[in-house]
Design an enzyme around this catalytic site. Structure first.
Site, PDB file in Angstrom:
ATOM      1  N   HIS A  67      45.839   0.393  14.784  1.00 26.01           N
ATOM      2  CA  HIS A  67      45.146  -0.889  14.934  1.00 26.01           C
ATOM      3  C   HIS A  67      46.005  -1.802  15.804  1.00 26.01           C
ATOM      4  O   HIS A  67      47.229  -1.701  15.821  1.00 26.01           O
ATOM      5  CB  HIS A  67      44.949  -1.493  13.537  1.00 26.01           C
ATOM      6  CG  HIS A  67      44.061  -2.683  13.479  1.00 26.01           C
ATOM      7  ND1 HIS A  67      44.487  -3.950  13.838  1.00 26.01           N
ATOM      8  CD2 HIS A  67      42.775  -2.825  13.073  1.00 26.01           C
ATOM      9  CE1 HIS A  67      43.496  -4.802  13.654  1.00 26.01           C
ATOM     10  NE2 HIS A  67      42.440  -4.160  13.197  1.00 26.01           N
ATOM     11  N   ASP A  78      51.334   0.493   7.689  1.00 28.64           N
ATOM     12  CA  ASP A  78      50.162  -0.380   7.646  1.00 28.64           C
ATOM     13  C   ASP A  78      49.207   0.214   6.621  1.00 28.64           C
ATOM     14  O   ASP A  78      48.556   1.226   6.866  1.00 28.64           O
ATOM     15  CB  ASP A  78      49.538  -0.435   9.042  1.00 28.64           C
ATOM     16  CG  ASP A  78      48.190  -1.145   9.082  1.00 28.64           C
ATOM     17  OD1 ASP A  78      47.667  -1.521   8.024  1.00 28.64           O
ATOM     18  OD2 ASP A  78      47.643  -1.300  10.191  1.00 28.64           O
ATOM     19  N   GLN A 116      43.986   0.027   5.178  1.00 25.98           N
ATOM     20  CA  GLN A 116      42.835   0.877   4.866  1.00 25.98           C
ATOM     21  C   GLN A 116      43.104   1.846   3.715  1.00 25.98           C
ATOM     22  O   GLN A 116      42.263   2.698   3.424  1.00 25.98           O
ATOM     23  CB  GLN A 116      42.424   1.669   6.111  1.00 25.98           C
ATOM     24  CG  GLN A 116      41.967   0.827   7.275  1.00 25.98           C
ATOM     25  CD  GLN A 116      40.668   0.096   6.994  1.00 25.98           C
ATOM     26  OE1 GLN A 116      39.870   0.508   6.164  1.00 25.98           O
ATOM     27  NE2 GLN A 116      40.447  -1.011   7.686  1.00 25.98           N
ATOM     28  N   LYS A 169      40.240  -6.433   2.096  1.00 29.43           N
ATOM     29  CA  LYS A 169      39.708  -5.067   2.100  1.00 29.43           C
ATOM     30  C   LYS A 169      39.817  -4.441   0.705  1.00 29.43           C
ATOM     31  O   LYS A 169      39.420  -3.297   0.501  1.00 29.43           O
ATOM     32  CB  LYS A 169      40.450  -4.219   3.127  1.00 29.43           C
ATOM     33  CG  LYS A 169      40.322  -4.746   4.565  1.00 29.43           C
ATOM     34  CD  LYS A 169      41.073  -3.861   5.542  1.00 29.43           C
ATOM     35  CE  LYS A 169      41.250  -4.519   6.901  1.00 29.43           C
ATOM     36  NZ  LYS A 169      39.987  -4.748   7.613  1.00 29.43           N
ATOM     37  N   CYS A 219      39.332  -2.784  17.054  1.00 28.11           N
ATOM     38  CA  CYS A 219      40.728  -3.192  17.301  1.00 28.11           C
ATOM     39  C   CYS A 219      41.622  -1.972  17.508  1.00 28.11           C
ATOM     40  O   CYS A 219      42.780  -1.954  17.076  1.00 28.11           O
ATOM     41  CB  CYS A 219      41.258  -4.065  16.171  1.00 28.11           C
ATOM     42  SG  CYS A 219      40.477  -5.686  16.079  1.00 28.11           S
TER      43      CYS A 219
END
Length: 408
Positions: A123, A202, A205, A228, A366
């Site tokens: 991303h 990261d 997700q 999220k 993104c």
């Protein structure tokens, strides 16, 4: 097993009608909807606890401080952080990655010519902060390509590791492909290559779809967003190892991040407060803790199994459609499926699906470097959550077929 009927009743927005049809919300990788448990936590905070935290001697301030720090304990426990003080509240995953990259750049740890390894599927939030660090320090970006099966090329990764490798920044789960990266192996290989390599993950997700254990992963930083994870926007967290957080400089100056201020010298506060200048998003932290309790109560293993079933149904149905290329990696992947439609723009496809009551995401997500590698400007992406149902997937597939026929 999840009782989706009971779960859906806890999400008021799912009763929405879109163009006269029941909303089918398949844009969960962008943001999830919020259950009553989270909405109630936000309202309860403002109705019964609202005050500024820390240093206040009055009753409401003490209540707010206790709620805020209990939320930190919940968030630290949620990712199995070794200690609560290592959990920094942020505005989201993007802020967390920027905080890590900026403080590392300011620290003097990175020498010109040292290297930062990313993957081709990152991303923008896990690309641009490291480019900015390179501009400030003279470091160099290295990119791990994907295999034809849309997984990380681990052989290429190992070949990129060298004595110059200083940072590895990797997404836990791809927001476009759903690929779950082997973070533990990536971290172990980086440490074997150079023990002082800093590994940031990261986790935007990942945290709503699987149990995350930062100690098991072995990384140095783990960033994620609340929105999220069924929590409000504007809240998230960055976990970092104590020794690293104590070594790095503060990110912003102001109230809370200090012990003593004179015009001659400032003494900085201990972690986590050293990195939390100004009034925090107290309500957001409280609501994010409520969201964590909510998904923990349902069982992340149950959520993962439910979402995997929906993902497999969608992939199988989409692969049977002519003119569609389904971006589904060779390995099991997580709650996301993206498609390319031959001769059809992704925006047109998404617009037609919206007219049928189905919310999907179109565009580059993104991830423009990934789109370039795939030879496209964007995809149509469906992403699943704990409240989605098999019937919704079936309706999505029928609607996709109809949209393709209308656009052919």
């Amino acid at each position: 097993m999840l009782d989706t009927a009971t779960i859906r009743a806890q999400f008021p927005i799912l009763k929405t009608q879109v163009h006269g049809k029941p909303l089918i919300y398949l844009d969960n990788a962008a943001t999830t909807q919020k259950p009553l448990a989270v909405l109630d936590a936000s309202r309860r905070y403002y109705e019964t606890q609202n005050a500024n935290v820390h240093r206040g001697s009055h009753y409401l301030s003490q209540l707010a401080t206790e709620a805020h720090e209990q939320a930190r304990e919940t968030a630290a426990r949620f990712i199995n952080a070794p200690e609560t003080a290592e959990l920094l509240f942020t505005s989201g995953c993007t802020m967390g990655i920027n905080l890590a990259a900026d403080t590392i750049a300011k620290s003097g740890m990175i020498r010109p010519g040292e290297e930062i390894i990313l993957s081709a599927a990152e991303h923008h939030s896990n690309i641009v902060p490291w480019q900015m660090l390179c501009e400030r320090t003279g470091a160099v970006l290295r990119v791990v390509p994907l295999t034809p099966g849309q997984t990380l090329d681990m052989e290429a990764y190992q070949n990129l590791l060298s004595p110059r490798t200083r940072i590895v920044a990797i997404g836990h789960v791809s927001n476009t492909l759903g690929t779950v990266n082997p973070v533990r192996e990536i971290t172990a290989l980086a440490r074997q290559n150079r023990p002082d390599t800093i590994v940031l993950v990261d986790g935007a997700q990942a945290v709503s779809h699987m149990k995350v254990d930062v100690q098991e992963l072995g990384c140095d930083f783990y960033a994620f967003s609340g929105h999220k994870l069924y929590a409000p926007t504007g809240i998230g967290a960055l976990w970092g190892k104590r020794e690293l957080l104590e070594q790095l400089p503060p990110w912003m100056g102001g109230g809370e991040m200090i012990k003593e201020v004179t015009f001659e010298k400032t003494v900085y506060n201990d972690i986590p407060f050293k990195y939390e200048a100004g009034t925090p998003n107290i309500e957001g932290a409280v609501a994010m803790a409520a969201a964590m309790d909510y998904v923990s109560g349902l069982g992340l293993h149950n959520i993962a199994a439910h979402e995997q079933k929906l993902t497999d149904m969608a992939v199988e149905g989409l692969k049977a459609m002519p003119r569609l290329t389904v971006l589904a990696p060779d390995v099991p992947h997580n709650a996301v499926v993206s498609v390319l439609a031959e001769g059809i723009h992704h925006y047109d496809l998404g617009t037609l699906l919206d007219q049928m009551g189905i919310a999907v995401r179109t565009g580059h997500h993104c991830c423009q470097p990934l789109m370039c590698a795939l030879g496209t400007t964007g995809t149509t992406r469906a992403s699943f959550a704990l409240y989605n149902t098999e019937e919704e997937v079936k309706t999505f597939l029928r609607s996709m077929n109809r949209a393709l026929e209308m656009l052919s």
